[in-house]
Write a protein that holds these residues in place. Structure first.
Motif, PDB file in Angstrom:
ATOM      1  N   GLY A 311      46.756  48.254 -48.721  1.00 43.90           N
ATOM      2  CA  GLY A 311      45.919  48.748 -49.814  1.00 43.90           C
ATOM      3  C   GLY A 311      45.399  47.623 -50.672  1.00 43.90           C
ATOM      4  N   ALA A 312      45.251  46.433 -50.070  1.00 43.40           N
ATOM      5  CA  ALA A 312      44.845  45.225 -50.790  1.00 43.40           C
ATOM      6  C   ALA A 312      43.421  44.823 -50.412  1.00 43.40           C
ATOM      7  N   GLU A 313      42.698  44.252 -51.370  1.00 47.18           N
ATOM      8  CA  GLU A 313      41.371  43.717 -51.069  1.00 47.18           C
ATOM      9  C   GLU A 313      41.526  42.456 -50.220  1.00 47.18           C
ATOM     10  N   PRO A 314      40.808  42.343 -49.105  1.00 47.73           N
ATOM     11  CA  PRO A 314      40.841  41.093 -48.354  1.00 47.73           C
ATOM     12  C   PRO A 314      40.128  39.977 -49.114  1.00 47.73           C
ATOM     13  N   LEU A 315      40.748  38.806 -49.147  1.00 47.52           N
ATOM     14  CA  LEU A 315      40.165  37.640 -49.816  1.00 47.52           C
ATOM     15  C   LEU A 315      40.237  36.447 -48.868  1.00 47.52           C
ATOM     16  N   PRO A 316      39.285  36.332 -47.939  1.00 47.97           N
ATOM     17  CA  PRO A 316      39.295  35.204 -47.009  1.00 47.97           C
ATOM     18  C   PRO A 316      38.774  33.932 -47.670  1.00 47.97           C
ATOM     19  N   ILE A 317      39.354  32.810 -47.298  1.00 48.38           N
ATOM     20  CA  ILE A 317      38.925  31.493 -47.775  1.00 48.38           C
ATOM     21  C   ILE A 317      38.438  30.695 -46.571  1.00 48.38           C
ATOM     22  N   LEU A 318      37.233  30.116 -46.667  1.00 45.38           N
ATOM     23  CA  LEU A 318      36.649  29.396 -45.536  1.00 45.38           C
ATOM     24  C   LEU A 318      36.395  27.932 -45.866  1.00 45.38           C
ATOM     25  N   SER A 319      36.350  27.130 -44.817  1.00 46.03           N
ATOM     26  CA  SER A 319      36.052  25.704 -44.960  1.00 46.03           C
ATOM     27  C   SER A 319      34.642  25.507 -45.512  1.00 46.03           C
ATOM     28  N   CYS A 320      34.504  24.555 -46.419  1.00 47.35           N
ATOM     29  CA  CYS A 320      33.188  24.220 -46.973  1.00 47.35           C
ATOM     30  C   CYS A 320      32.656  22.917 -46.386  1.00 47.35           C
ATOM     31  N   GLY A 321      33.262  22.480 -45.269  1.00 39.09           N
ATOM     32  CA  GLY A 321      32.813  21.243 -44.640  1.00 39.09           C
ATOM     33  C   GLY A 321      33.509  20.011 -45.163  1.00 39.09           C
ATOM     34  N   VAL A 332      31.574  16.663 -43.768  1.00 37.87           N
ATOM     35  CA  VAL A 332      30.399  16.935 -42.953  1.00 37.87           C
ATOM     36  C   VAL A 332      29.152  16.579 -43.760  1.00 37.87           C
ATOM     37  N   LYS A 333      28.173  16.015 -43.104  1.00 31.75           N
ATOM     38  CA  LYS A 333      26.936  15.665 -43.799  1.00 31.75           C
ATOM     39  C   LYS A 333      26.210  16.929 -44.230  1.00 31.75           C
ATOM     40  N   MET A 334      25.453  16.827 -45.319  1.00 30.57           N
ATOM     41  CA  MET A 334      24.737  17.993 -45.833  1.00 30.57           C
ATOM     42  C   MET A 334      23.780  18.560 -44.792  1.00 30.57           C
ATOM     43  N   GLU A 335      23.154  17.687 -44.020  1.00 24.64           N
ATOM     44  CA  GLU A 335      22.200  18.178 -43.018  1.00 24.64           C
ATOM     45  C   GLU A 335      22.892  18.881 -41.848  1.00 24.64           C
ATOM     46  N   ASP A 336      24.228  18.742 -41.778  1.00 20.24           N
ATOM     47  CA  ASP A 336      24.992  19.390 -40.708  1.00 20.24           C
ATOM     48  C   ASP A 336      25.835  20.558 -41.225  1.00 20.24           C
ATOM     49  N   LEU A 337      25.549  21.009 -42.435  1.00 18.33           N
ATOM     50  CA  LEU A 337      26.386  22.028 -43.081  1.00 18.33           C
ATOM     51  C   LEU A 337      26.079  23.456 -42.612  1.00 18.33           C
ATOM     52  N   ASP A 338      24.922  23.671 -42.028  1.00 20.08           N
ATOM     53  CA  ASP A 338      24.483  25.038 -41.698  1.00 20.08           C
ATOM     54  C   ASP A 338      25.503  25.844 -40.887  1.00 20.08           C
ATOM     55  N   PRO A 339      26.138  25.282 -39.863  1.00 15.09           N
ATOM     56  CA  PRO A 339      27.104  26.090 -39.104  1.00 15.09           C
ATOM     57  C   PRO A 339      28.266  26.596 -39.960  1.00 15.09           C
ATOM     58  N   TYR A 340      28.659  25.824 -40.948  1.00 12.97           N
ATOM     59  CA  TYR A 340      29.749  26.233 -41.832  1.00 12.97           C
ATOM     60  C   TYR A 340      29.303  27.408 -42.705  1.00 12.97           C
ATOM     61  N   VAL A 341      28.089  27.320 -43.203  1.00  8.28           N
ATOM     62  CA  VAL A 341      27.540  28.410 -44.017  1.00  8.28           C
ATOM     63  C   VAL A 341      27.377  29.659 -43.161  1.00  8.28           C
ATOM     64  N   GLN A 342      26.911  29.471 -41.929  1.00  9.42           N
ATOM     65  CA  GLN A 342      26.725  30.617 -41.038  1.00  9.42           C
ATOM     66  C   GLN A 342      28.048  31.301 -40.734  1.00  9.42           C
ATOM     67  N   ASP A 343      29.117  30.517 -40.641  1.00  9.35           N
ATOM     68  CA  ASP A 343      30.438  31.110 -40.429  1.00  9.35           C
ATOM     69  C   ASP A 343      30.780  32.090 -41.553  1.00  9.35           C
TER      70      ASP A 343
END
Length: 660
Positions: A311-321, A332-343
């Protein structure tokens, strides 16, 4: 043991110098309870759970698999496995041998090729996670994948044997046909044993391939096959948590970016999930655990399912590069960050999307047609500096462009103050961040002194998530830290300050959550377990009393018009629970003698009966253990006198008063 003088002084001051009880006289205090609405709501997420795979919390713990390295995927594929001579226990390769075959086109790339070439009874053993625990009267499901390559091997004989070599339970499985097939068997042990191992022998001679050798108790949480350990989930359920944070913690970041936690590799069929070394396998020199890996049997689907069960709210934490800044600090370089954001975007789709979306379809196929209704997501764990802020901006823009209702958790770094902390808060305020995660591991004295930490926070700024905290009895990252009553009492005092400031602090969680008695890396921890059982620490019961009694609306309790945040060694908060029709008062007394309080209710009508829950212990160094939980709540019933609440608060105690 090396003693941290600062914390030792804190303990002495708690028990002697800080307190003004003189000559054995009982102190009495007169408090006012004002039922007038403060217009401050206690959020349903106020008290939650932080989960990280440290201390064997997942494999060997919450995830109920009993075989270590079940598919030979560790860097050293025979980790956990032995090929002993049954008489001498030394390797006996004259009777047969094992080789590892690798197919790098698959995520589960390894399997074992076993050659049995005479009648000396080749043996293969698995040690489990510091042993395999068995309960008398329960049943255990064994399964394995096998391909009969050549020869006349007709049966696989499996036994569970104790440390003396005594067979506790055994079963033989007939092998039929060629090609890869899955075989199943059931063990029914006749006695309870904490540490056994799995022994495999073969009837006949020849060559077989084996993979995914697995053993699970049938009695898992909700009876799910290949599921979670029932006693550990029950303790989480009993906390009535408002949220479940996952998967960490520094494990989110990884020592390197390649070793970061990648949620997409943790969904789908469990046998196809790619294993990964655990960040904590060599994180601390005092507890090196090279056999600590992640099978991801407890992956993101199982996580969302568990949050739903609780009965808990899910709170996932993801890598920011950003890899762990205490390790490689790889960026990770800023120009290579898109895959992380897409995740991050894809995770929201996995949790909330319908069957017509790419990732929503995968969730549906895994057995959960309805969305998980995820409302929160965290960007990074405890990163700091300009690099983090730069990356957070990109994540925030992308997430809110597509999912404007998702609340984003940002971070202020690993410490509760200092240059990194101040910089992070300044920048996140400018960006109008929604919720900022603060972490603090510190002495009991720090927790007592900081009960008023949030009294002067900006009410119009970002909300606070107290995402990781625990009082350290010796010092941070010290192996001798204890979950004693001193640490729990100081946390309780601090938590009254969190609750008093519920208009700023909307989420809180103790950390870490679990620790295996024979496989831990970090202390202290909320729940300790071994192969058979678990126990709740005093800190757990503090968390439970607050979480089970969080109420819905904050009201004021004061002495001489001031909040109780350590004056006269008293700490207090009060709430009203409009759903249950209760007024709930929490008071912490850090005096070494009993204190009497008389509470005068104003602007509130109370029933005559008062339920009093007491959590205390005679000694500040007292602990719970596997044999007994001496520190646990005790409930009493009292009556109002002349419309006032008169109660004695034992020395060094937390009490909860509940009045209809």
């Amino acid at each position: 043991m090396k003693i941290n003088t600062k914390i030792f002084t804190a303990a002495i001051s708690l028990s002697v110098a800080l307190f003004s009880a003189q000559n054995g006289n009982v102190q009495k205090h007169f408090l006012d309870l004002d039922g007038t609405s403060t217009n401050i709501k206690i959020q349903s997420t106020m008290y939650g759970i932080f989960f990280e795979d440290i201390n064997f919390a997942a494999d060997g713990g919450l995830y109920a698999e009993l075989i270590k390295n079940r598919s030979f995927e560790f860097d050293e594929p025979l980790t956990g496995w032995k090929q002993p001579n049954t008489k001498t226990l030394s390797p006996n390769l004259d009777s047969g041998f094992l080789t590892i075959i690798t197919d790098r086109s698959k995520t589960n790339k390894n399997y074992a090729r076993i050659t049995v070439w005479n009648d000396k009874n080749y043996v293969l053993e698995n040690e489990g996670f510091r042993g395999i625990g068995l309960h008398q009267g329960e049943k255990y499901d064994l399964s394995f994948n096998l391909e009969n390559v050549s020869g006349n091997i007709s049966a696989i004989n499996t036994s569970l044997i104790d440390e003396n070599g005594t067979v506790i339970s055994s079963v033989s499985t007939i092998i039929k046909g060629g090609g890869w097939q899955k075989y199943n068997a059931v063990f029914a042990p006749a006695k309870t044993v904490e540490k056994t191992k799995l022994q495999i022998t073969f009837t006949g001679k020849g060559i077989v391939n084996m993979d995914m050798i697995s053993l699970f108790p049938q009695d898992t949480w909700k009876g799910r096959k290949g599921g979670l350990r029932k006693d550990l989930v029950q303790k989480l359920y009993d906390l009535q948590p408002g949220f479940l944070r996952f998967p960490g913690g520094c494990i989110v970041e990884g020592r390197t970016l390649a070793e970061r936690y990648q949620w997409k590799k943790t969904v789908g069929k469990t046998e196809d999930r790619e294993n990964l070394i655990n960040k904590w396998n060599n994180g601390f020199s005092h507890r090196l655990t090279p056999d600590y890996w992640q099978s991801f049997g407890l992956g993101f689907f199982e996580y969302f399912q568990l949050a739903e069960d609780l009965g808990a709210e899910p709170l996932p934490i993801l890598s920011c590069g950003m890899a762990c800044q205490f390790n490689t600090a790889e960026l990770v370089k800023m120009e290579d960050l898109d895959p992380y954001v897409q995740d991050a975007l894809d995770l929201i789709e996995f949790a909330n999307g319908d069957a017509h979306t790419k990732w929503g379809k995968i969730r549906v196929e895994m057995g959960h047609p309805k969305p998980f209704n995820m409302k929160f997501i965290g960007v990074g764990n405890e990163q700091w500096g300009a690099d983090y802020i730069e990356r957070y901006k990109v994540f925030e823009k992308a997430i809110h462009a597509k999912y404007p209702d998702i609340k984003i958790i940002s971070g202020s770094g690993p410490s509760p103050d200092g240059e990194f902390f101040d910089y992070g808060w300044k920048e996140l305020k400018k960006l109008k961040a929604q919720i900022v995660d603060e972490h603090y591991y510190n002495s009991p004295e720090w927790f007592l002194k900081n009960a008023g930490r949030y009294d002067n926070y900006d009410r119009s700024g970002p909300k606070v998530f107290a995402g990781e905290y625990a009082a350290q009895s010796v010092g941070v990252v010290k192996p001798d830290n204890k979950n004693n009553w001193l640490t729990a009492l100081s946390e309780a005092a601090f938590m009254t300050g969190l609750e008093r400031n519920a208009d700023v602090v909307t989420m809180t969680s103790y950390a870490p959550l679990f620790a295996h008695a024979d496989g831990w890396q970090w202390t202290p921890d909320l729940i300790w377990f071994n192969n058979l059982k678990s126990y709740a620490t005093p800190n757990y019961y503090v968390q439970k009393l607050f979480s089970n009694n969080k109420g819905t609306d904050l009201i004021k309790i004061s002495e001489n018009g001031k909040p109780l945040k350590g004056e006269n060694n008293l700490y207090a908060s009060a709430v009203r629970d409009n759903k249950k029709g209760e007024t709930i008062i929490k008071i912490v007394n850090t005096n070494p003698l009993e204190t009497l309080v008389e509470i005068n209710p104003k602007n509130i009508k109370l029933n005559n009966d008062v339920t009093k829950i007491i959590l205390t212990s005679p000694g500040l160094s007292d602990e719970n253990n596997f044999q007994t939980e001496t520190i646990k709540p005790i409930e009493e019933t009292h009556s109002l006198k002349n419309g006032k609440i008169s109660v004695g608060i034992p020395a060094n105690s937390l009490i909860v008063l509940k009045i209809k």
